[in-house]
Design an enzyme around this catalytic site. Sequence first.
Site, PDB file in Angstrom:
ATOM      1  N   ASP A  17      14.039 -26.005  44.659  1.00  0.00           N
ATOM      2  CA  ASP A  17      13.500 -26.468  45.947  1.00  0.00           C
ATOM      3  C   ASP A  17      12.482 -25.504  46.554  1.00  0.00           C
ATOM      4  OD1 ASP A  17      16.599 -28.053  47.125  1.00  0.00           O
ATOM      5  OD2 ASP A  17      15.136 -28.608  45.606  1.00  0.00           O
ATOM      6  N   VAL A  70      23.499 -40.210  37.783  1.00  0.00           N
ATOM      7  CA  VAL A  70      24.708 -39.889  38.552  1.00  0.00           C
ATOM      8  C   VAL A  70      25.959 -39.921  37.666  1.00  0.00           C
ATOM      9  CG1 VAL A  70      23.734 -40.660  40.763  1.00  0.00           C
ATOM     10  CG2 VAL A  70      24.961 -42.313  39.294  1.00  0.00           C
ATOM     11  N   ASP A  71      25.731 -39.791  36.347  1.00  0.00           N
ATOM     12  CA  ASP A  71      26.863 -39.882  35.397  1.00  0.00           C
ATOM     13  C   ASP A  71      27.943 -38.848  35.679  1.00  0.00           C
ATOM     14  OD1 ASP A  71      25.733 -37.764  32.733  1.00  0.00           O
ATOM     15  OD2 ASP A  71      24.817 -38.038  34.714  1.00  0.00           O
ATOM     16  N   LEU A  72      27.559 -37.652  36.151  1.00  0.00           N
ATOM     17  CA  LEU A  72      28.566 -36.607  36.391  1.00  0.00           C
ATOM     18  C   LEU A  72      29.430 -36.940  37.605  1.00  0.00           C
ATOM     19  CD1 LEU A  72      26.375 -33.446  35.671  1.00  0.00           C
ATOM     20  CD2 LEU A  72      27.905 -34.678  34.101  1.00  0.00           C
ATOM     21  N   ARG A 132      11.513 -35.446  56.298  1.00  0.00           N
ATOM     22  CA  ARG A 132      12.869 -35.632  55.777  1.00  0.00           C
ATOM     23  C   ARG A 132      13.657 -34.333  55.796  1.00  0.00           C
ATOM     24  NH1 ARG A 132      13.211 -38.988  50.330  1.00  0.00           N
ATOM     25  NH2 ARG A 132      15.408 -38.559  50.860  1.00  0.00           N
ATOM     26  N   CYS A 186      13.097 -41.614  41.488  1.00  0.00           N
ATOM     27  CA  CYS A 186      12.815 -40.523  42.419  1.00  0.00           C
ATOM     28  C   CYS A 186      11.535 -39.821  41.983  1.00  0.00           C
ATOM     29  CB  CYS A 186      13.957 -39.513  42.434  1.00  0.00           C
ATOM     30  SG  CYS A 186      13.629 -38.115  43.517  1.00  0.00           S
ATOM     31  N   ARG A 230      19.036 -40.664  48.282  1.00  0.00           N
ATOM     32  CA  ARG A 230      20.033 -40.574  47.200  1.00  0.00           C
ATOM     33  C   ARG A 230      21.340 -39.978  47.677  1.00  0.00           C
ATOM     34  NH1 ARG A 230      17.864 -40.709  42.543  1.00  0.00           N
ATOM     35  NH2 ARG A 230      19.639 -39.691  41.619  1.00  0.00           N
ATOM     36  N   LYS A 256      19.853 -28.924  55.889  1.00  0.00           N
ATOM     37  CA  LYS A 256      19.975 -30.345  55.529  1.00  0.00           C
ATOM     38  C   LYS A 256      20.987 -30.545  54.400  1.00  0.00           C
ATOM     39  CE  LYS A 256      16.811 -32.175  52.686  1.00  0.00           C
ATOM     40  NZ  LYS A 256      17.339 -32.773  51.458  1.00  0.00           N
ATOM     41  N   ASN A 257      20.866 -29.742  53.326  1.00  0.00           N
ATOM     42  CA  ASN A 257      21.687 -29.980  52.137  1.00  0.00           C
ATOM     43  C   ASN A 257      23.132 -29.523  52.289  1.00  0.00           C
ATOM     44  OD1 ASN A 257      19.493 -31.191  51.066  1.00  0.00           O
ATOM     45  ND2 ASN A 257      18.925 -29.492  49.727  1.00  0.00           N
ATOM     46  N   ARG A 304      17.109 -38.792  37.822  1.00  0.00           N
ATOM     47  CA  ARG A 304      18.265 -38.135  38.448  1.00  0.00           C
ATOM     48  C   ARG A 304      19.507 -38.999  38.256  1.00  0.00           C
ATOM     49  NH1 ARG A 304      16.395 -36.152  44.301  1.00  0.00           N
ATOM     50  NH2 ARG A 304      18.307 -34.914  44.141  1.00  0.00           N
TER      51      ARG A 304
HETATM   52  C1  EPZ Z   1      20.739 -31.256  45.257  1.00  0.00           C
HETATM   53  O1  EPZ Z   1      20.407 -32.480  44.589  1.00  0.00           O
HETATM   54  C2  EPZ Z   1      19.730 -31.130  46.401  1.00  0.00           C
HETATM   55  N1  EPZ Z   1      19.837 -32.289  47.257  1.00  0.00           N
HETATM   56  C3  EPZ Z   1      18.309 -31.069  45.829  1.00  0.00           C
HETATM   57  O2  EPZ Z   1      17.418 -30.801  46.910  1.00  0.00           O
HETATM   58  C4  EPZ Z   1      18.213 -29.893  44.870  1.00  0.00           C
HETATM   59  O3  EPZ Z   1      16.947 -29.916  44.259  1.00  0.00           O
HETATM   60  C5  EPZ Z   1      19.297 -30.016  43.769  1.00  0.00           C
HETATM   61  O4  EPZ Z   1      20.604 -30.122  44.368  1.00  0.00           O
HETATM   62  C6  EPZ Z   1      19.315 -28.806  42.845  1.00  0.00           C
HETATM   63  O5  EPZ Z   1      19.482 -27.636  43.552  1.00  0.00           O
HETATM   64  C7  EPZ Z   1      20.787 -32.292  48.227  1.00  0.00           C
HETATM   65  O6  EPZ Z   1      21.560 -31.367  48.389  1.00  0.00           O
HETATM   66  C8  EPZ Z   1      20.852 -33.504  49.101  1.00  0.00           C
HETATM   67  P1  EPZ Z   1      22.068 -31.795  41.077  1.00  0.00           P
HETATM   68  P2  EPZ Z   1      21.422 -33.112  43.524  1.00  0.00           P
HETATM   69  O7  EPZ Z   1      23.125 -32.824  40.938  1.00  0.00           O
HETATM   70  O8  EPZ Z   1      22.805 -32.871  43.967  1.00  0.00           O
HETATM   71  C9  EPZ Z   1      21.318 -33.454  36.669  1.00  0.00           C
HETATM   72  C10 EPZ Z   1      15.619 -31.154  48.393  1.00  0.00           C
HETATM   73  O9  EPZ Z   1      14.433 -30.884  48.135  1.00  0.00           O
HETATM   74  N2  EPZ Z   1      22.405 -34.412  36.957  1.00  0.00           N
HETATM   75  O10 EPZ Z   1      22.474 -30.386  41.278  1.00  0.00           O
HETATM   76  O11 EPZ Z   1      20.993 -34.507  43.282  1.00  0.00           O
HETATM   77  C11 EPZ Z   1      20.070 -33.714  37.534  1.00  0.00           C
HETATM   78  O12 EPZ Z   1      19.267 -34.711  36.984  1.00  0.00           O
HETATM   79  C12 EPZ Z   1      16.490 -31.829  47.301  1.00  0.00           C
HETATM   80  O13 EPZ Z   1      16.195 -30.895  49.457  1.00  0.00           O
HETATM   81  C13 EPZ Z   1      22.871 -35.213  35.927  1.00  0.00           C
HETATM   82  O14 EPZ Z   1      22.388 -35.149  34.794  1.00  0.00           O
HETATM   83  O15 EPZ Z   1      21.061 -32.224  42.244  1.00  0.00           O
HETATM   84  C14 EPZ Z   1      19.418 -32.334  37.543  1.00  0.00           C
HETATM   85  O16 EPZ Z   1      18.692 -32.153  36.362  1.00  0.00           O
HETATM   86  C15 EPZ Z   1      15.668 -32.382  46.175  1.00  0.00           C
HETATM   87  N3  EPZ Z   1      23.874 -36.075  36.206  1.00  0.00           N
HETATM   88  C16 EPZ Z   1      20.627 -31.396  37.541  1.00  0.00           C
HETATM   89  O17 EPZ Z   1      21.741 -32.147  37.054  1.00  0.00           O
HETATM   90  C17 EPZ Z   1      24.453 -36.170  37.464  1.00  0.00           C
HETATM   91  O18 EPZ Z   1      25.376 -36.976  37.673  1.00  0.00           O
HETATM   92  C18 EPZ Z   1      20.971 -30.823  38.906  1.00  0.00           C
HETATM   93  O19 EPZ Z   1      21.092 -31.894  39.819  1.00  0.00           O
HETATM   94  C19 EPZ Z   1      23.977 -35.327  38.485  1.00  0.00           C
HETATM   95  C20 EPZ Z   1      22.941 -34.443  38.220  1.00  0.00           C
END
Ligand code: EPZ
Length: 417
Positions: free
Chosen positions: A304, A123-125, A396, A116, A92, A22-23, A121
């Site tokens: 995960d 999206v600033d990055l 999902r 969530c 998301r 999926k991811n 979560r």
């Molecule tokens: C991906 O989410 C996966 N989702 C998540 O899987 C997974 O838990 C996560 O990566 C971590 O491995 C998909 O691939 C669709 P991140 P993502 O950006 O991209 C912080 C599942 O169960 N952050 O790597 O949203 C964030 O809050 C899902 O399949 C910021 O601060 O995760 C977290 O603490 C759930 N600012 C960390 O970074 C940002 O702009 C990692 O998040 C973005 C993220």
Amino acid sequence: MDKFIIKGGKNLSGCVEISGAKNAILPIMAASLLTKGKSVLHNVPHLNDIKMMAHVLRVIGARIDFEGETMEIDATHASFCEAPYELVSKMRASIYVMGPLLARFGSAKVSFPGGCAIGTRPVDLHLMAMEALNAEITIEHGYVLAKTKKLKGGNITFPKVSVGATANALMAAVLAKGETNIYNAAIEPEIGSLIDFLNLMGANIKGKNTDHLQIAGVKELHPAEMTMIPDRIEAGTFVIAGAITKSPITIKNCVPEHIQILLEKLKETGCEFEISEDSIKVIPAENILPTDIQTQPYPLFPTDLQAQFLALMTLAEGTSRIEDTIFPDRFMHVAELNRLDADIMMNKNAATINGVKSLSGAEVMATDLRASAALVLAGLAASGQTTISRIYHIDRGYERIEEKLKKLGADIKRIKG
Ligand code: EPZ
């Protein structure tokens, strides 16, 4: 409002086939927006999140045909550069359209994702990366408006590893003018798969599987065809199903290397494995030993698989500690597992699990995708009957999980809402 009814305490046997990831598929579907013409994706499972992304792409104007496990995406007539709140609030990952829309059309309007179950979560990055590539970002009425005359290559240094922001930055940079460097990039296999697909489309990305990615922008891309990688989180979930039910099952069509860390941690609990290039045979432990886990970005222990591993530790002979450094609040499954007579205490972003002799079936509620997988695993091990409600969460990310478990001999059935 479907439910699962599980009669637990049975050993499992046989093999299970893992579906596409999926991811990995979600960002690749968005990447198809980068060009006119038809891209073809193979090994695509019928998951609700994938159907939702298809819906987002159709709203933008893409044509999608999804037969069997093959999805054809024709983005020739894509033109509506918006991902509306109704869709983003449900998934998301819809934010993945921001990079491709900006790169191809110079504008993207994407709803802020909102709350969530697994925690805050931001999206600033993602926005930081778009600005580093010469996009102007404004926020209006809950929407991100991103605009650019032309994206320009730049340097992006992520203060923390983000899978999503790395993917969006890549999909924007491939059509930007000049070179982009991404530092502290995510190196998850799903990012590697996205890089493979973008390079098949004619992009010029170097540094795959490293945290420094170099992208030389190109004038245009073309459609591509690719087979999706197996889902390492689904594979890990079934490996833990073997460990928690003490069953010698075989997980087929997976990439053992992608869950190396899980296998190492399971060895600490007493499990052994027979591993081939694309399969894992579980040799379960007689007695499950406790071990501690701290989630971190790949290749360390994935958040995960945190809930599923925690379910296993509820039956360990001793005390273990599980800390989630990625999503500190991702412990909604704890209260539900305690309803099955587990003994878990929470302290901030860490759970202390005192192993019990056995779990006993009860009514529990799924709260998010991986928490629901943990409840299914605990229900398989528990004596008596477990009823899990709100299983739409599990649909999902797991394709027909009850049918796959039934094939392994589990007593599980879905009660239609
Ligand atoms: C991906 O989410 C996966 N989702 C998540 O899987 C997974 O838990 C996560 O990566 C971590 O491995 C998909 O691939 C669709 P991140 P993502 O950006 O991209 C912080 C599942 O169960 N952050 O790597 O949203 C964030 O809050 C899902 O399949 C910021 O601060 O995760 C977290 O603490 C759930 N600012 C960390 O970074 C940002 O702009 C990692 O998040 C973005 C993220």
